[in-house]
Design a protein around this motif. Sequence first.
Motif, short mmCIF file in Angstrom:
data_model
loop_
_atom_site.label_atom_id
_atom_site.label_comp_id
_atom_site.label_asym_id
_atom_site.label_seq_id
_atom_site.Cartn_x
_atom_site.Cartn_y
_atom_site.Cartn_z
N ILE A 69 -45.49 11.55 -15.11
CA ILE A 69 -44.88 12.82 -14.75
C ILE A 69 -43.58 12.52 -14.03
CG2 ILE A 69 -45.09 14.91 -13.38
CD1 ILE A 69 -48.11 14.68 -13.71
N THR A 70 -42.52 13.00 -14.58
CA THR A 70 -41.23 12.80 -13.92
C THR A 70 -40.86 14.10 -13.22
OG1 THR A 70 -40.08 13.42 -15.94
CG2 THR A 70 -40.43 11.06 -15.57
N LEU A 71 -40.56 13.98 -11.98
CA LEU A 71 -40.17 15.16 -11.22
C LEU A 71 -38.73 15.49 -11.52
CD1 LEU A 71 -41.81 14.26 -7.81
CD2 LEU A 71 -42.65 15.85 -9.52
N PRO A 72 -38.41 16.76 -11.61
CA PRO A 72 -37.02 17.12 -11.88
C PRO A 72 -36.14 16.72 -10.69
CG PRO A 72 -38.29 19.07 -11.33
CD PRO A 72 -39.26 17.93 -11.44
N ALA A 73 -34.94 16.37 -11.02
CA ALA A 73 -33.99 16.00 -9.98
C ALA A 73 -33.69 17.23 -9.13
CB ALA A 73 -32.70 15.48 -10.61
N PRO A 74 -33.49 17.04 -7.85
CA PRO A 74 -33.20 18.21 -7.01
C PRO A 74 -31.88 18.85 -7.41
CG PRO A 74 -32.85 16.16 -5.79
CD PRO A 74 -33.46 15.79 -7.10
N ALA A 75 -31.90 20.16 -7.42
CA ALA A 75 -30.70 20.91 -7.79
C ALA A 75 -29.88 21.20 -6.54
CB ALA A 75 -31.08 22.21 -8.48
N PHE A 76 -28.62 20.98 -6.65
CA PHE A 76 -27.74 21.25 -5.53
C PHE A 76 -26.79 22.37 -5.91
CE2 PHE A 76 -28.88 16.78 -5.15
CZ PHE A 76 -29.39 16.76 -3.86
N CYS A 77 -26.44 23.15 -4.94
CA CYS A 77 -25.50 24.23 -5.18
C CYS A 77 -24.08 23.67 -5.16
CB CYS A 77 -25.64 25.31 -4.11
SG CYS A 77 -27.24 26.08 -4.09
N ARG A 78 -23.27 24.20 -6.01
CA ARG A 78 -21.88 23.80 -5.95
C ARG A 78 -21.08 24.97 -5.39
NH1 ARG A 78 -18.59 25.94 -9.83
NH2 ARG A 78 -19.64 26.95 -11.56
N GLN A 79 -20.08 24.63 -4.65
CA GLN A 79 -19.27 25.67 -4.02
C GLN A 79 -18.32 26.26 -5.06
OE1 GLN A 79 -17.16 24.30 -0.62
NE2 GLN A 79 -16.61 26.34 0.04
N ILE A 80 -18.20 27.57 -5.05
CA ILE A 80 -17.31 28.23 -6.00
C ILE A 80 -16.15 28.84 -5.24
CG2 ILE A 80 -19.12 28.68 -7.69
CD1 ILE A 80 -19.22 31.56 -6.68
N SER A 81 -15.11 29.12 -5.98
CA SER A 81 -13.92 29.70 -5.36
C SER A 81 -14.16 31.18 -5.06
CB SER A 81 -12.72 29.55 -6.29
OG SER A 81 -12.92 30.34 -7.45
N PRO A 82 -13.41 31.75 -4.14
CA PRO A 82 -13.56 33.19 -3.86
C PRO A 82 -13.29 34.07 -5.08
CG PRO A 82 -12.32 32.13 -2.11
CD PRO A 82 -12.51 31.10 -3.19
N GLU A 83 -12.36 33.63 -5.95
CA GLU A 83 -12.06 34.41 -7.14
C GLU A 83 -13.26 34.42 -8.09
OE1 GLU A 83 -10.00 31.76 -6.20
OE2 GLU A 83 -8.59 33.04 -5.14
N GLU A 84 -13.89 33.26 -8.25
CA GLU A 84 -15.06 33.18 -9.12
C GLU A 84 -16.22 33.99 -8.54
OE1 GLU A 84 -17.86 29.80 -11.29
OE2 GLU A 84 -16.22 29.18 -10.00
N PHE A 85 -16.34 33.98 -7.21
CA PHE A 85 -17.39 34.79 -6.57
C PHE A 85 -17.17 36.26 -6.84
CE2 PHE A 85 -18.50 37.42 -2.89
CZ PHE A 85 -19.87 37.28 -2.93
N GLU A 86 -15.94 36.73 -6.69
CA GLU A 86 -15.64 38.15 -6.93
C GLU A 86 -15.90 38.51 -8.40
OE1 GLU A 86 -15.02 40.57 -4.81
OE2 GLU A 86 -15.19 39.13 -3.17
#
Length: 174
Positions: A69-86
């Motif tokens: 059983i291989t455990l999935p690699a931990p997922a990390f959040c990537r920072q997005i730009s304010p324009e992409e957030f909007e």
Amino acid sequence: MVQTFSCCILCSKDEVDLDELLAARLVTFLMDNYQEILKVPLALQTSIEERVAHLRRVQIKYPGADMDITLPAPAFCRQISPEEFEYQRAYGSQEPLAALLEEVISDAKLSSKEKKKKLKQFQKSYPEVYQERFPTPESEAILFPEKHKPKPQLLMWALRKPFQPFQRTRSFRM
């Protein structure tokens, strides 16, 4: 030898005048009792040994229990730009809302009355999505075709006694 190295062992940055006799006695004491002074406390030693034993137990793999059983690699959040957030805030939720609206429209289990009620509620909550799906009132009317109700038949009692609006005024005549 004790006198030679006592200043190296006990020296400080401030070069305080040390009593040479006291310094020699302190270094001699340290050399005679180094095992007791530098000995790890028993409570700390047992705590560390228990922790290491626990970590070793966790890593033991028993035969037959190995399922690859291989455990999935931990997922990390990537920072997005304010324009992409909007952009995501404005348009990211539009697609699921449009899918929800289509589901309400195509749901055969809902009666026409319930559909109208849900669509009105959706229109109040998400007017942009509703306007995109139904740009004109005609496009909404296609969804709910008007059913022509037959006019109720005139009741027989209405024909027997005609309406007399000036009935009271007759009584005033002489």
